[in-house]
Design an enzyme around this catalytic site. Structure first.
Site: not given
Length: 433
Positions: A144, A383, A411
Site C-alpha cells: 500500500s 482496489d 487490498h
C-alpha cells in the site's frame, strides 16, 4: 544494546537507529527509528540477503507477527527481514496529540510533519542500510503506502535496491489529490453496491442507523462523536477481503430496546469506536493527503471538496429519496478533527498542512523510465485504496516492472494469502514466469 529473543520458528532482534529529522540538515535534530530483525531459527547464523518491509498507511507501524505468519513465512525461506516502524509510528519517535505539543504551536508542528512523507522514509532506509547490510543493496517489499515509498526509492536511490516488490501500492506519479479522490468515490459506490448485493438486508439497516444519527447526538464511549458521515466512513472495511462480512455482522446488532426506545447498543458503539478512532495512528489523518502533495498546489482537504461533486453520498439526500446509503472509505476529511478526541487538538496543524504549498516531488519519471532494478507489483482489480488505472499507468512508466493484475484479492491480499502473493512477485521479478 541489541536484544534477541525467540518465537516459534524465528529469532527476533530489536534494532534502533538514530537518523536526522531533515536529511538535508544531517547535523541538526535527530529522531529514533525502531525496527525488528527477523530470521528463521534454522538460518540464524547464515549470511542471508536482506528484505526491508515498508507497511501501509501512512501512520502505521510494522505488523507485530507471531512466528512465521502471512507473507513473512515465504520471505524467511531466503531472507533476513527488517520490519521497519517508519518515522513517527510504532516504537519509533512518536508523533501524536501527546508528543507534538512538545515542539510548540501548530505552525511548528506542521513544519515538523512535512518530514514524514515517502522521501524522508526512503532516506531513512538509505541511512540505516549500511549498518544493517554492510552496504549491500537489499530487497524492498512495499505494501500500500509502503509501495508508494518503494516507487520513491526507485526514483531517489535505486542503487540501494536489489529488487522491489510492491503489493497494492503503485501510485499515480503526477496526479493531484483531487484526481485521486475523483477516481476513488466511484469505487466506493461500486464497493457499497457489491456489499448490498451480497447482504440486501443491510440496505435498510444502514438507512436506519443513518436516520438515528441524523436525529440524535451520539457520543461513543471513548468520546468519539458519531455522525452520519462518520458512520458512512466505516466503508473503509470494504477494502479488505473479509470487510463486507465484518460490516454485515456489525450492522445486524446495531440497535437494542431500552426504556427510552431503540438505542444504538453498547456493543455496536464499542466496535465502532475501535474502527473509527485514530488514537493509534494519528499520522494517517494528519499526512494522508500530504502523501499526494507535489509542487505548488495545496491539497486543501481534497477528499471533502471532491465529495461535493458526488451528491449521492449525502446521507440526508439518500434517506429523503429512498436510496441506499453509500459508504465511504480511504478518505480523511476536516470533520474527523472535530469528531475524534485523538485528533481535536491537532485540528489547526492539519489545516496548515492542507494549505501548504511547495511540496517536493516524490517521483522521478525520467529515472523510472530507465530503471534497472528488478521489480514486480501485484495490482488488485478495483482496489478500494489505490486506483487500478493509476497503478497501471505507473507500471508502464517504470522500465522493466512486471505486474500481476488479479481480482482474487482485495487490498489486503498479501495479508490473507501472503506466501502465494510474495512467491508470485519474486518469480516475476526474477523472470521465472
Amino acid at each position: 544494546m541489541r536484544v534477541s529473543y525467540r518465537q516459534p520458528g524465528v529469532v527476533l532482534t530489536d534494532r534502533r537507529f538514530t537518523v536526522p529529522l531533515d536529511h538535508d540538515d544531517p547535523a541538526g535534530e535527530t529522531i529514533e527509528l525502531y525496527a525488528r530483525e527477523v530470521v528463521a531459527s534454522d538460518k540464524a547464523h547464515q549470511d542471508l540477503p536482506w528484505l526491508v518491509h515498508l507497511t501501509g498507511g501512512p501512520g502505521f507501524g510494522a505488523a507485530r507477527f507471531i512466528g512465521r505468519q502471512s507473507w513473512l513465512d515465504r520471505a524467511l525461506r531466503e531472507y533476513r527481514v527488517l520490519l521497519l516502524d517508519q518515522r513517527g509510528t510504532g516504537a519509533s519517535t512518536p508523533a501524536n496529540r501527546q508528543t507534538l505539543p512538545l515542539r510548540g504551536g501548530p505552525a511548528t508542528q506542521a513544519e515538523y510533519l512535512t518530514h514524514f512523507r515517502a522521501d524522508s522514509i526512503v532516506r531513512d532506509c538509505e541511512a540505516i542500510r549500511p549498518e544493517v547490510t554492510g552496504g549491500a543493496p537489499w530487497t524492498v517489499h512495499g505494501q500500500s503506502f509502503g509501495g508508494f515509498c518503494a516507487v520513491t526509492y526507485l526514483s531517489l536511490a535505486p542503487e540501494g535496491l536489489d529488487t522491489a516488490l510492491i503489493t497494492g501500492g503503485l501510485p499515480a506519479l503526477d496526479a493531484h489529490a483531487d484526481d485521486v479522490y475523483r477516481a476513488a468515490y466511484p469505487r466506493m459506490e461500486r464497493k457499497t453496491a457489491a456489499h448490498y448485493a451480497r447482504y440486501p438486508q443491510d440496505v435498510e439497516r444502514a438507512r436506519r442507523i443513518a436516520d438515528h444519527l441524523l436525529t440524535h447526538d451520539v457520543t461513543l464511549p471513548g468520546g468519539y462523536r458519531l455522525t452520519a458521515e462518520a458512520f458512512q466512513s466505516l466503508g473503509i472495511l470494504l477494502g479488505g477481503g473479509e470487510g463486507s462480512h465484518r460490516l454485515h455482522y456489525l450492522l445486524e446488532d446495531a440497535f437494542v430496546r431500552t426504556p427510552y426506545g431503540a438505542q444504538l447498543s453498547d456493543a455496536f458503539q464499542e466496535q465502532v469506536q475501535g474502527l473509527l478512532s485514530y488514537a493509534g495512528h494519528p499520522l494517517y489523518a494528519l499526512v494522508h493527503e500530504a502523501i499526494y502533495g507535489q509542487g505548488e498546489r495545496p491539497t486543501d482537504w481534497a477528499a471533502e471538496r471532491v465529495r461535493a461533486e458526488f451528491p449521492q453520498f449525502d446521507a440526508a439526500r439518500a434517506l429523503a429519496s429512498g436510496e441506499p446509503l453509500l459508504f465511504t472509505g480511504e478518505a480523511v476529511q476536516r470533520w474527523m478533527f472535530d469528531c475524534d478526541p485523538a485528533l481535536r487538538p491537532l485540528r489547526e496543524t492539519a489545516e496548515l498542512l492542507a494549505a501548504r504549498t511547495g511540496w517536493r516531488p516524490l517521483y522521478d519519471p525520467a529515472r523510472l523510465a530507465v530503471n534497472e532494478v528488478p521489480a514486480a507489483a501485484a495490482v488488485y482489480h478495483d482496489d478500494l485504496f489505490v486506483d487500478t488505472a493509476h497503478s497501471l499507468r505507473t507500471a508502464r512508466a517504470i522500465r522493466g516492472l512486471r505486474t500481476w493484475v488479479t481480482d482474487e484479492y482485495e487490498h489486503d491480499g498479501v495479508r490473507t494469502d501472503g506466501p502465494r502473493v510474495l512467491d508470485r512477485l519474486l518469480a516475476l521479478a526474477r523472470d521465472e514466469v
